[in-house]
Motif scaffolding. Sequence first.
Motif, PDB file in Angstrom:
ATOM      1  N   UNK A  71       0.802   0.653 -10.693  1.00  0.00           N
ATOM      2  CA  UNK A  71       0.448   2.017 -11.089  1.00  0.00           C
ATOM      3  C   UNK A  71      -0.818   2.390 -10.337  1.00  0.00           C
ATOM      4  N   UNK A  72      -0.721   3.442  -9.530  1.00  0.00           N
ATOM      5  CA  UNK A  72      -1.872   3.909  -8.762  1.00  0.00           C
ATOM      6  C   UNK A  72      -2.187   5.326  -9.230  1.00  0.00           C
ATOM      7  N   UNK A  73      -3.406   5.504  -9.735  1.00  0.00           N
ATOM      8  CA  UNK A  73      -3.839   6.815 -10.196  1.00  0.00           C
ATOM      9  C   UNK A  73      -4.495   7.553  -9.043  1.00  0.00           C
ATOM     10  N   UNK A  74      -4.073   8.809  -8.877  1.00  0.00           N
ATOM     11  CA  UNK A  74      -4.694   9.669  -7.877  1.00  0.00           C
ATOM     12  C   UNK A  74      -5.623  10.649  -8.556  1.00  0.00           C
ATOM     13  N   UNK A  75      -6.045  11.652  -7.811  1.00  0.00           N
ATOM     14  CA  UNK A  75      -6.953  12.650  -8.367  1.00  0.00           C
ATOM     15  C   UNK A  75      -6.291  13.424  -9.501  1.00  0.00           C
ATOM     16  N   UNK A 100       0.860  -1.183   0.000  1.00  0.00           N
ATOM     17  CA  UNK A 100       0.000   0.000   0.000  1.00  0.00           C
ATOM     18  C   UNK A 100       0.900   1.238   0.000  1.00  0.00           C
ATOM     19  N   UNK A 101       1.055   1.897  -1.152  1.00  0.00           N
ATOM     20  CA  UNK A 101       1.941   3.062  -1.219  1.00  0.00           C
ATOM     21  C   UNK A 101       1.380   4.250  -0.446  1.00  0.00           C
ATOM     22  N   UNK A 102       2.273   5.137  -0.028  1.00  0.00           N
ATOM     23  CA  UNK A 102       1.826   6.326   0.710  1.00  0.00           C
ATOM     24  C   UNK A 102       1.188   7.360  -0.206  1.00  0.00           C
TER      25      UNK A 102
END
Length: 145
Positions: free
Chosen positions: A72-76, A50-52
Motif C-alpha cells: 500500500x503506497x499512499x500518495x498526496x 517500485x510502482x508507477x
Amino acid sequence: MSETGVWGLVVETTVGTGERKHTEAQVVGHVTGSREEALAELERQARRYSPTHPLSPKRRRLLRVGDGCLLVVDGAWQSFITRFTVAELLEDSAAPKAPEPVVEAPPEPVPEAPPPAPAPAEREPELDADGVPVRPAWLGRRDLP
C-alpha cells in the motif's frame, strides 16, 4: 494444493488515475519447488518493487497476507495498492513443449578404406612411345612456387 510444484508469481497493481484508475495483473515469474520457496522469492520481488503510481509517494507499507503480500503506497491524495500472489500453475497453453526423447540409431558400419595409393615416387611414370614421361614430375607438386 501440492507442496512441491510450479508456482506463478502474480502482481496485480493499480494503474491510471481518476476515473481511469484500474487494476492490471501479470505473471512476473515462476518458481519450481516448494510453496515456501515461491513465497520467499515473491517477498524479495515485493520489497524491490517500485510502482508507477503515486508519482510522489508519502508512505509505503508492505503487508503479508496468506498467499503473498500487499503493498500500500499512499500518495498526496490517493492510496494505490499492489497485490503479490503465489499461485500454483495448473496449466499453461504457451508452455514450451517437452523435448521428445532422443533414440540413438546404432552406428553405421564404417566401410573399409581402399588401399592407399602408392606415393608419387613409388609409381612408375607413364611413358609415351619415345620413352618420355607423359606427365612431368614437377606437375602437381605443392612445394613449388
